[in-house]
Design a protein around this motif. Structure first.
Motif, PDB file in Angstrom:
ATOM      1  N   ILE A  96      50.253  46.762  35.372  1.00 39.72           N
ATOM      2  CA  ILE A  96      51.539  46.494  36.022  1.00 39.72           C
ATOM      3  C   ILE A  96      52.583  46.017  35.009  1.00 39.72           C
ATOM      4  O   ILE A  96      53.782  46.126  35.242  1.00 39.72           O
ATOM      5  CB  ILE A  96      51.390  45.514  37.211  1.00 39.72           C
ATOM      6  CG1 ILE A  96      52.583  45.625  38.181  1.00 39.72           C
ATOM      7  CG2 ILE A  96      51.272  44.079  36.748  1.00 39.72           C
ATOM      8  CD1 ILE A  96      52.561  46.823  39.054  1.00 39.72           C
ATOM      9  N   GLU A  97      52.143  45.525  33.875  1.00 41.56           N
ATOM     10  CA  GLU A  97      53.081  45.115  32.819  1.00 41.56           C
ATOM     11  C   GLU A  97      53.854  46.316  32.268  1.00 41.56           C
ATOM     12  O   GLU A  97      54.986  46.173  31.811  1.00 41.56           O
ATOM     13  CB  GLU A  97      52.318  44.414  31.688  1.00 41.56           C
ATOM     14  CG  GLU A  97      53.178  43.862  30.587  1.00 41.56           C
ATOM     15  CD  GLU A  97      54.034  42.658  31.003  1.00 41.56           C
ATOM     16  OE1 GLU A  97      55.020  42.383  30.292  1.00 41.56           O
ATOM     17  OE2 GLU A  97      53.718  41.998  32.017  1.00 41.56           O
ATOM     18  N   PHE A  98      53.242  47.501  32.330  1.00 38.69           N
ATOM     19  CA  PHE A  98      53.836  48.687  31.718  1.00 38.69           C
ATOM     20  C   PHE A  98      54.072  49.823  32.703  1.00 38.69           C
ATOM     21  O   PHE A  98      54.331  50.956  32.288  1.00 38.69           O
ATOM     22  CB  PHE A  98      52.928  49.181  30.575  1.00 38.69           C
ATOM     23  CG  PHE A  98      52.750  48.158  29.508  1.00 38.69           C
ATOM     24  CD1 PHE A  98      53.728  47.943  28.551  1.00 38.69           C
ATOM     25  CD2 PHE A  98      51.599  47.377  29.465  1.00 38.69           C
ATOM     26  CE1 PHE A  98      53.578  46.971  27.578  1.00 38.69           C
ATOM     27  CE2 PHE A  98      51.437  46.418  28.481  1.00 38.69           C
ATOM     28  CZ  PHE A  98      52.430  46.208  27.532  1.00 38.69           C
ATOM     29  N   ALA A  99      53.976  49.552  34.002  1.00 34.37           N
ATOM     30  CA  ALA A  99      54.108  50.618  34.990  1.00 34.37           C
ATOM     31  C   ALA A  99      54.628  50.064  36.316  1.00 34.37           C
ATOM     32  O   ALA A  99      54.430  48.895  36.634  1.00 34.37           O
ATOM     33  CB  ALA A  99      52.750  51.281  35.217  1.00 34.37           C
ATOM     34  N   PRO A 100      55.244  50.921  37.109  1.00 34.03           N
ATOM     35  CA  PRO A 100      55.700  50.497  38.442  1.00 34.03           C
ATOM     36  C   PRO A 100      54.536  50.513  39.435  1.00 34.03           C
ATOM     37  O   PRO A 100      53.506  51.137  39.185  1.00 34.03           O
ATOM     38  CB  PRO A 100      56.737  51.570  38.804  1.00 34.03           C
ATOM     39  CG  PRO A 100      56.236  52.803  38.115  1.00 34.03           C
ATOM     40  CD  PRO A 100      55.638  52.297  36.806  1.00 34.03           C
ATOM     41  N   PRO A 101      54.709  49.859  40.577  1.00 33.44           N
ATOM     42  CA  PRO A 101      53.664  49.881  41.607  1.00 33.44           C
ATOM     43  C   PRO A 101      53.324  51.292  42.095  1.00 33.44           C
ATOM     44  O   PRO A 101      52.233  51.522  42.605  1.00 33.44           O
ATOM     45  CB  PRO A 101      54.255  49.040  42.745  1.00 33.44           C
ATOM     46  CG  PRO A 101      55.258  48.155  42.078  1.00 33.44           C
ATOM     47  CD  PRO A 101      55.813  48.960  40.937  1.00 33.44           C
ATOM     48  N   SER A 102      54.231  52.243  41.915  1.00 33.08           N
ATOM     49  CA  SER A 102      53.986  53.618  42.356  1.00 33.08           C
ATOM     50  C   SER A 102      53.113  54.408  41.381  1.00 33.08           C
ATOM     51  O   SER A 102      52.805  55.577  41.631  1.00 33.08           O
ATOM     52  CB  SER A 102      55.313  54.355  42.539  1.00 33.08           C
ATOM     53  OG  SER A 102      56.033  54.382  41.308  1.00 33.08           O
ATOM     54  N   LEU A 103      52.661  53.777  40.302  1.00 34.05           N
ATOM     55  CA  LEU A 103      51.828  54.447  39.301  1.00 34.05           C
ATOM     56  C   LEU A 103      50.597  55.077  39.939  1.00 34.05           C
ATOM     57  O   LEU A 103      49.824  54.396  40.606  1.00 34.05           O
ATOM     58  CB  LEU A 103      51.366  53.440  38.237  1.00 34.05           C
ATOM     59  CG  LEU A 103      50.413  53.994  37.169  1.00 34.05           C
ATOM     60  CD1 LEU A 103      51.183  54.831  36.163  1.00 34.05           C
ATOM     61  CD2 LEU A 103      49.663  52.871  36.483  1.00 34.05           C
ATOM     62  N   THR A 118      47.532  54.232  44.352  1.00 33.30           N
ATOM     63  CA  THR A 118      48.618  53.743  43.500  1.00 33.30           C
ATOM     64  C   THR A 118      48.275  52.338  42.990  1.00 33.30           C
ATOM     65  O   THR A 118      47.475  51.622  43.608  1.00 33.30           O
ATOM     66  CB  THR A 118      49.970  53.673  44.240  1.00 33.30           C
ATOM     67  OG1 THR A 118      49.887  52.664  45.257  1.00 33.30           O
ATOM     68  CG2 THR A 118      50.363  55.022  44.815  1.00 33.30           C
ATOM     69  N   LEU A 119      48.919  51.962  41.929  1.00 28.70           N
ATOM     70  CA  LEU A 119      48.711  50.625  41.386  1.00 28.70           C
ATOM     71  C   LEU A 119      49.146  49.566  42.397  1.00 28.70           C
ATOM     72  O   LEU A 119      48.495  48.530  42.541  1.00 28.70           O
ATOM     73  CB  LEU A 119      49.470  50.467  40.062  1.00 28.70           C
ATOM     74  CG  LEU A 119      49.310  49.153  39.332  1.00 28.70           C
ATOM     75  CD1 LEU A 119      47.848  48.826  39.058  1.00 28.70           C
ATOM     76  CD2 LEU A 119      50.112  49.175  38.033  1.00 28.70           C
ATOM     77  N   GLY A 120      50.208  49.829  43.127  1.00 24.39           N
ATOM     78  CA  GLY A 120      50.675  48.887  44.144  1.00 24.39           C
ATOM     79  C   GLY A 120      49.659  48.676  45.254  1.00 24.39           C
ATOM     80  O   GLY A 120      49.547  47.574  45.797  1.00 24.39           O
ATOM     81  N   GLU A 121      48.904  49.717  45.582  1.00 24.19           N
ATOM     82  CA  GLU A 121      47.855  49.571  46.584  1.00 24.19           C
ATOM     83  C   GLU A 121      46.691  48.755  46.021  1.00 24.19           C
ATOM     84  O   GLU A 121      46.047  47.996  46.750  1.00 24.19           O
ATOM     85  CB  GLU A 121      47.355  50.936  47.042  1.00 24.19           C
ATOM     86  CG  GLU A 121      48.385  51.695  47.856  1.00 24.19           C
ATOM     87  CD  GLU A 121      47.987  53.130  48.125  1.00 24.19           C
ATOM     88  OE1 GLU A 121      48.034  53.538  49.302  1.00 24.19           O
ATOM     89  OE2 GLU A 121      47.625  53.849  47.159  1.00 24.19           O
ATOM     90  N   LEU A 122      46.437  48.906  44.726  1.00 19.46           N
ATOM     91  CA  LEU A 122      45.368  48.142  44.082  1.00 19.46           C
ATOM     92  C   LEU A 122      45.764  46.687  43.836  1.00 19.46           C
ATOM     93  O   LEU A 122      44.910  45.805  43.814  1.00 19.46           O
ATOM     94  CB  LEU A 122      45.001  48.774  42.732  1.00 19.46           C
ATOM     95  CG  LEU A 122      44.203  50.056  42.765  1.00 19.46           C
ATOM     96  CD1 LEU A 122      44.146  50.671  41.366  1.00 19.46           C
ATOM     97  CD2 LEU A 122      42.804  49.808  43.289  1.00 19.46           C
ATOM     98  N   LEU A 123      47.059  46.461  43.628  1.00 18.66           N
ATOM     99  CA  LEU A 123      47.530  45.125  43.269  1.00 18.66           C
ATOM    100  C   LEU A 123      48.791  44.775  44.069  1.00 18.66           C
ATOM    101  O   LEU A 123      49.893  44.729  43.531  1.00 18.66           O
ATOM    102  CB  LEU A 123      47.818  45.058  41.760  1.00 18.66           C
ATOM    103  CG  LEU A 123      48.157  43.697  41.165  1.00 18.66           C
ATOM    104  CD1 LEU A 123      47.003  42.724  41.314  1.00 18.66           C
ATOM    105  CD2 LEU A 123      48.548  43.830  39.707  1.00 18.66           C
ATOM    106  N   PRO A 124      48.625  44.530  45.382  1.00 19.09           N
ATOM    107  CA  PRO A 124      49.808  44.162  46.165  1.00 19.09           C
ATOM    108  C   PRO A 124      50.296  42.767  45.757  1.00 19.09           C
ATOM    109  O   PRO A 124      49.507  41.934  45.309  1.00 19.09           O
ATOM    110  CB  PRO A 124      49.299  44.173  47.608  1.00 19.09           C
ATOM    111  CG  PRO A 124      47.833  43.947  47.495  1.00 19.09           C
ATOM    112  CD  PRO A 124      47.407  44.547  46.173  1.00 19.09           C
ATOM    113  N   TYR A 125      51.565  42.545  45.884  1.00 18.63           N
ATOM    114  CA  TYR A 125      52.163  41.244  45.561  1.00 18.63           C
ATOM    115  C   TYR A 125      51.889  40.840  44.112  1.00 18.63           C
ATOM    116  O   TYR A 125      51.561  39.694  43.814  1.00 18.63           O
ATOM    117  CB  TYR A 125      51.667  40.150  46.523  1.00 18.63           C
ATOM    118  CG  TYR A 125      51.768  40.555  47.970  1.00 18.63           C
ATOM    119  CD1 TYR A 125      53.006  40.623  48.598  1.00 18.63           C
ATOM    120  CD2 TYR A 125      50.634  40.899  48.684  1.00 18.63           C
ATOM    121  CE1 TYR A 125      53.099  41.016  49.923  1.00 18.63           C
ATOM    122  CE2 TYR A 125      50.726  41.297  50.012  1.00 18.63           C
ATOM    123  CZ  TYR A 125      51.964  41.356  50.617  1.00 18.63           C
ATOM    124  OH  TYR A 125      52.057  41.751  51.918  1.00 18.63           O
TER     125      TYR A 125
END
Length: 135
Positions: A96-103, A118-125
């Motif tokens: 998440i440091e280098f990508a948006p939640p939509s990754l 998506t990364l956002g689904e893996l790491l919400p909030y």
């Protein structure tokens, strides 16, 4: 369901053979595609002093950053066995440091099972630099 590009699949399979996992015997390979389209690979590297071990995703991101790039466009992770592994919590934070939640994050097993998320689904909030930039 997205299909893994052949060059990425071959790189993952090669990297999986190079993982250093003498303690857990759980090999993992990762490939990140940067915004420029270049691929960076990494493997998990275990250490007898367990906290010093590094995950494949972290290794791939370190390769990307060392090459001067700062934006991830897509990630693939491959583990041995039937069940695909998702990035651990620490790796999710590194991503998440280098990508948006939509990754797009593609979790693959060496036996062909896949999870596309998506990364956002893996790491919400997620905790991001925006928290550090607030007044």
């Amino acid at each position: 369901m997205p299909e893994t590009p052949q060059d990425v699949l071959e790189l993952l399979q090669t990297l999986l053979q190079r993982a250093y996992a003498p303690y857990s015997r759980y090999s993992v390979a990762a490939v990140v595609r940067s915004k420029s389209g270049r691929l960076y690979g990494g493997v998990n590297v275990e250490n007898a002093a367990y906290p010093l071990s590094r995950c494949a995703e972290q290794s791939a991101v370190l390769q990307m950053v060392s090459a001067g790039e700062r934006e991830i466009a897509e990630v693939w992770v491959m583990s041995r066995g039937q069940r695909p592994a998702t990035p651990c919590g620490g790796c999710r934070q590194v991503l998440i440091e280098f990508a948006p939640p939509s990754l797009p994050v593609h979790c693959l097993s060496s036996e062909g099972t896949a999870l596309h998320i998506t990364l956002g689904e893996l790491l919400p909030y997620s905790f991001t630099r925006s928290y550090l930039e607030e007044d």
